[in-house]
Design an enzyme around this catalytic site. Structure first.
Site, PDB file in Angstrom:
ATOM      1  N   GLY A  53       0.838  -1.194   0.000  1.00 51.79           N
ATOM      2  CA  GLY A  53       0.000   0.000   0.000  1.00 51.79           C
ATOM      3  C   GLY A  53       0.871   1.241   0.000  1.00 51.79           C
ATOM      4  CG  LEU A  54      -0.716   4.766  -1.793  1.00 49.61           C
ATOM      5  CD1 LEU A  54      -1.775   5.865  -1.830  1.00 49.61           C
ATOM      6  CD2 LEU A  54       0.267   4.916  -2.956  1.00 49.61           C
ATOM      7  CB  SER A  55       4.540   6.213   1.863  1.00 45.71           C
ATOM      8  OG  SER A  55       5.169   6.717   3.021  1.00 45.71           O
ATOM      9  N   GLY A  56       2.408   5.606   4.423  1.00 50.89           N
ATOM     10  CA  GLY A  56       1.461   6.206   5.365  1.00 50.89           C
ATOM     11  C   GLY A  56       0.133   5.480   5.445  1.00 50.89           C
ATOM     12  CB  ALA A  57      -1.297   2.621   3.576  1.00 49.80           C
ATOM     13  N   GLY A  58      -0.463   2.646   6.779  1.00 50.66           N
ATOM     14  CA  GLY A  58      -0.612   1.940   8.049  1.00 50.66           C
ATOM     15  C   GLY A  58      -0.045   0.537   8.039  1.00 50.66           C
ATOM     16  CE  LYS A  59       3.464  -0.126   3.079  1.00 48.80           C
ATOM     17  NZ  LYS A  59       3.101   1.305   3.125  1.00 48.80           N
ATOM     18  CB  THR A  60       5.160   0.020   9.574  1.00 49.84           C
ATOM     19  OG1 THR A  60       5.903   0.011   8.350  1.00 49.84           O
ATOM     20  CG2 THR A  60       6.095  -0.285  10.733  1.00 49.84           C
ATOM     21  CB  SER A 127       5.736  -4.123  -2.917  1.00 48.50           C
ATOM     22  OG  SER A 127       4.696  -4.221  -1.969  1.00 48.50           O
TER      23      SER A 127
END
Length: 629
Positions: A53-60, A127
Site C-alpha cells: 500500500g501507499l506510504s502512510g497507509a498503516g502497513k508497518t 511494493s
C-alpha cells in the site's frame, strides 16, 4: 494470477542464476519436526503475510501489531519492514524500477527462509509494482509455502495528511523524485487475499481482519483470538431456561456445596474459559501437573490454568450415576445446572493437595474441604439453568467478564489494570494503585482504568466478610482516595484457596479473561501462615516473593503484563503511607494485619494517614461487634 499493467510488462522480471557452481542443500529438520518443537503453539505455521500500500497507509503499524499478537500467543513471528531492510540488507539499493525489483526479490527470498523455518514472516513494503509482488508470491509457491497478499487500501489524501515522515511534502516540492502515489504510479492489487482500510479504524481493529484471515487459513488456532464475547454457560432466552429446568427435574441429581456453587458461577460466567464445565480427568491432570490446559482445534496451544476446578462425588454417587448421559446439580434442593456426559474418576486427595498447595497438612483451610469431600471426582460439560444470584444486596457488583469488558469499552479504556484484594484497603494500597495509574499515563496511555476486584467467594473464618469489605471499599471511593470516574469496583466470585504462587496464576488468568492487560501483584499473594508454625523460619507456607516471580514466568499469561508491588509502609516523618526507603528505615512503621485488628477491636485509632477515616470506622465497627471468644 492478477492482471499485469503494460508498464510492468516492459520490465524484465526473470532473475538469472549467475553463480553456476552451487547446489541446493536439503535440511535434516523437516517442517513437521519444526512444527512439533517450535513455540508454545505447536504445529508448522510458517507463511508470509505481505502488506502492500501507499506510504502512510498503516502497513508497518499493522505488521508490528500482528507480530506482537502472534508472539504473545506463542507463535513465532517476525516483521520485516521496508525502512529497516533498506538500512541493512538492501542499503545499496535506490528507487529505480530495477532497484525496486531487486529490493523485493531479496525480501521475498528472506521471507521465504523465515517462513520455511516455521516463522510467520510479516512484510510491510510499498511494493508498487504488481510483477514484483507476483515474483515474491512465486518464490513462496515454488517452495510450497503459503503467501498472503494484503492490500492496505488507504486513500492517498488520508496518507498525505498523516505524512509522519514528511515524504509527501518533499515529493510535492520536487525534492523526492519518483515517489509512489505522487510522481510514480502505484499498481493496485487485483486479487489480494485481503483488503484492509485503515481510515476510521484503530490499528487493533485493522489487525483483527488479518487475524481472522489467518484463523480461516488454519495458521492461528481459533481459540487464540481476542473474543469480544466470552461463551457463557447460561441459556440466552427465557424459554431455554424453562426447557433446561424441566429437563433437570427429570434427571437424577447430586447435591453440591456452597463452594461448589461458587465454582459453577465461575465456570458459567467465563472466568475459567476455555473450560466448559467441571474438569474431566485429562484436564485435571494437565492442571495438576503442568498448570495449563490444551486448547485450540488440534490441542496445540496451552492456556494458563493452575487450579483444579472439580466436583466431588461419593462412592454411592458413582455407583448410582455412572453411565447416565446427564445428571442434575442441586443446591439446597433446587436444580441449578445439568452436567452432560459425566465422567467419574478416583480422587487421590494427598496427591492433589501436595501438588496444589505444597502441603497435605489437614489444618490448611482448603485442605479440610478436600479431605471432607467424596472419594471420586466427576467432570462434564455444564448447562447452567439461570444466572446465579446470591440475594445478599451485593449482586449488582457481581459483573461477569463480558459485562466488565463492555464497561471498559464505555469508559474508552486503553489500559485496564487489575488489583486483587481479600482484605480492607488502607492508604498504602491506594498509593500503589495511584502510582500504577501515573506510570501508565507516563507510558502514553490516555485512559487507564482500575479494576478494583475483591475476591467474593469462600474465605477462611478469620478474614473480613465480603459485605464489610465492600462497604469499606465504597467509603474509600466516596472519599476520593481512588478516582471513581476511572475505577470499576466489582466482585470476583471465586473461592479463596490460599495456594500461594499456584493460585495467583488463577487470579491473573481470570482477570485476563475479563479484559485486564495489567495485573498488580504484591508480597505473599494468596499466602498464609504455615499450619505448623515451626516448619519454616518465617512461619509462612510460601515465600513472600515467589508469587510475583512465578507470574512473570508463567506460561499462557503472555498478553498480561505483571506489575510488581512496591512495598508501602507508614512514614512517621510525614504522617502518611509512602513507599518504603531502606536508607531511612527508622522513619517507617509496618502496621501488620494483626496490629490493625488489635487497634480495631480495642477501639484505638491507627496513625493519621493510615486509612481513610470512614473506611476505618466501618472496619472497627465490625471487629468491635464480633462475639467474644
Amino acid at each position: 494470477m492478477s492482471e499485469v499493467p503494460e508498464s510492468s510488462k516492459k520490465r524484465q522480471k526473470t532473475c538469472l542464476q549467475v553463480a553456476t557452481n552451487v547446489t541446493e542443500q536439503k535440511h535434516h529438520v523437516t517442517r513437521e519436526t519444526r512444527g512439533k518443537n517450535l513455540g508454545l503453539c505447536r504445529g508448522f505455521r510458517g507463511c508470509t503475510v505481505w502488506l502492500t500500500g501507499l506510504s502512510g497507509a498503516g502497513k508497518t503499524s499493522i505488521a508490528f501489531e500482528l507480530e506482537a499478537y502472534l508472539v504473545s500467543r506463542g507463535i513465532p513471528a517476525y516483521g520485516l519492514d521496508g525502512d529497516n531492510i533498506r538500512t541493512g540488507l538492501n542499503k545499496n539499493l535506490g528507487f529505480t524500477p530495477a532497484e525496486r525489483e531487486e529490493n523485493i526479490r531479496r525480501v521475498g527470498e528472506v521471507a521465504k527462509l523465515f517462513a520455511d523455518s516455521g516463522v510467520v514472516s510479516i512484510c510491510s513494503f510499498v511494493s508498487p509494482f504488481a510483477d514484483d509482488r507476483e515474483m515474491a508470491r512465486k518464490i513462496h509457491k515454488d517452495a510450497g509455502l503459503k503467501f498472503y497478499e494484503i492490500f492496505v487500501d488507504t486513500p492517498l489524501d488520508v496518507c498525505e495528511t498523516r505524512d509522519v515522515k514528511g515524504l509527501y511534502k518533499k515529493a510535492r516540492e520536487g525534492v523526492i523524485k519518483g515517489f509512489t502515489g505522487i510522481t510514480q504510479e502505484y499498481e493496485r492489487p487485483q486479487k489480494p487475499e485481503l483488503v484492509v482500510n485503515t481510515h476510521g479504524y484503530t490499528v487493533r481493529e485493522s489487525t483483527q481482519q488479518l487475524v481472522n484471515l489467518l484463523e480461516q487459513e488454519g495458521i492461528i488456532p481459533r481459540s487464540l483470538r481476542d473474543v469480544d464475547q466470552l461463551p457463557e454457560l447460561y441459556p440466552s432466552e427465557s424459554i431455554a431456561t424453562e426447557v433446561l429446568r424441566h429437563e433437570a427435574e427429570s434427571l437424577q441429581a447430586i447435591e453440591i456445596s456452597t463452594v461448589e456453587l461458587q465454582w459453577v458461577q465461575v465456570l458459567a460466567e467465563g472466568w475459567a474459559y476455555p473450560l466448559r464445565g467441571f474438569m474431566r480427568e485429562d484436564e485435571y491432570l494437565q492442571t495438576l501437573h503442568f498448570n495449563t490446559l490444551q486448547s485450540g482445534m488440534d490441542g496445540s496451544y496451552r492456556e494458563n490454568h493452575s487450579v483444579p476446578i472439580v466436583l466431588s462425588a461419593t462412592t454411592a454417587d458413582k455407583e448410582r450415576l455412572e453411565g447416565v448421559s446427564s445428571l442434575t446439580l442441586k443446591y439446597q434442593g433446587k436444580p441449578v445446572a445439568i452436567l452432560r456426559r459425566p465422567e467419574f474418576y478416583y480422587q487421590r486427595k494427598e496427591e492433589r493437595l501436595a501438588r496444589q498447595f505444597g502441603t497435605s497438612n489437614p489444618e490448611h483451610p482448603y485442605s479440610k474441604q478436600v479431605y471432607d469431600s467424596g472419594e471420586y471426582l466427576v467432570g462434564g460439560d455444564l448447562a447452567v439453568i439461570e444466572r446465579i444470584r446470591w440475594e445478599d444486596g451485593l449482586d449488582q457488583y457481581r459483573l461477569t467478564p463480558n459485562e466488565l469488558r463492555r464497561r471498559f469499552k464505555e469508559l474508552n479504556a486503553d489500559a485496564i489494570f487489575a488489583f486483587q484484594l481479600r482484605n480492607p484497603i488502607h492508604n498504602g494500597h491506594a498509593l500503589l494503585m495511584q502510582d500504577t495509574r501515573r506510570q501508565l499515563l507516563e507510558r502514553g496511555f490516555k485512559q487507564p482504568v482500575l479494576l478494583l476486584h475483591p475476591l467474593g467467594g469462600w474465605t477462611k473464618d478469620d478474614d473480613v466478610p465480603l459485605d464489610v469489605r465492600m462497604k469499606q471499599h465504597q467509603a474509600v471511593l466516596d472519599a476520593g482516595v481512588l478516582r471513581r470516574d476511572d475505577t470499576v469496583l466489582a466482585i470476583f466470585p471465586s473461592p479463596m484457596m490460599y495456594a500461594g504462587p499456584t493460585e495467583v496464576q488463577w487470579h491473573a488468568k481470570a482477570r485476563m479473561n475479563a479484559g485486564a492487560n495489567f495485573y498488580i501483584v504484591g508480597r505473599d499473594p494468596a499466602g498464609m501462615p504455615h499450619p505448623d508454625k515451626k516448619a519454616y523460619p518465617d512461619g509462612n507456607l510460601y515465600d513472600a516473593t515467589h508469587g510475583a516471580r512465578v507470574l512473570k514466568m508463567a506460561q499462557g499469561l503472555d498478553s498480561m503484563e505483571i506489575l510488581p508491588f512496591r512495598v508501602a509502609a507508614y512514614d512517621k516523618s510525614s504522617s502518611k503511607m509512602d513507599f518504603f526507603e531502606p536508607q531511612r528505615k527508622d522513619d517507617f512503621e509496618f502496621i501488620s494485619g494483626t496490629k490493625m485488628r488489635t487497634l480495631a477491636k480495642t477501639g484505638a485509632s491507627p496513625p493519621d494517614g493510615f486509612m481513610e477515616p470512614e473506611a476505618w470506622r466501618i472496619l472497627a465497627n465490625y471487629y468491635q461487634n464480633l462475639p467474644q471468644a
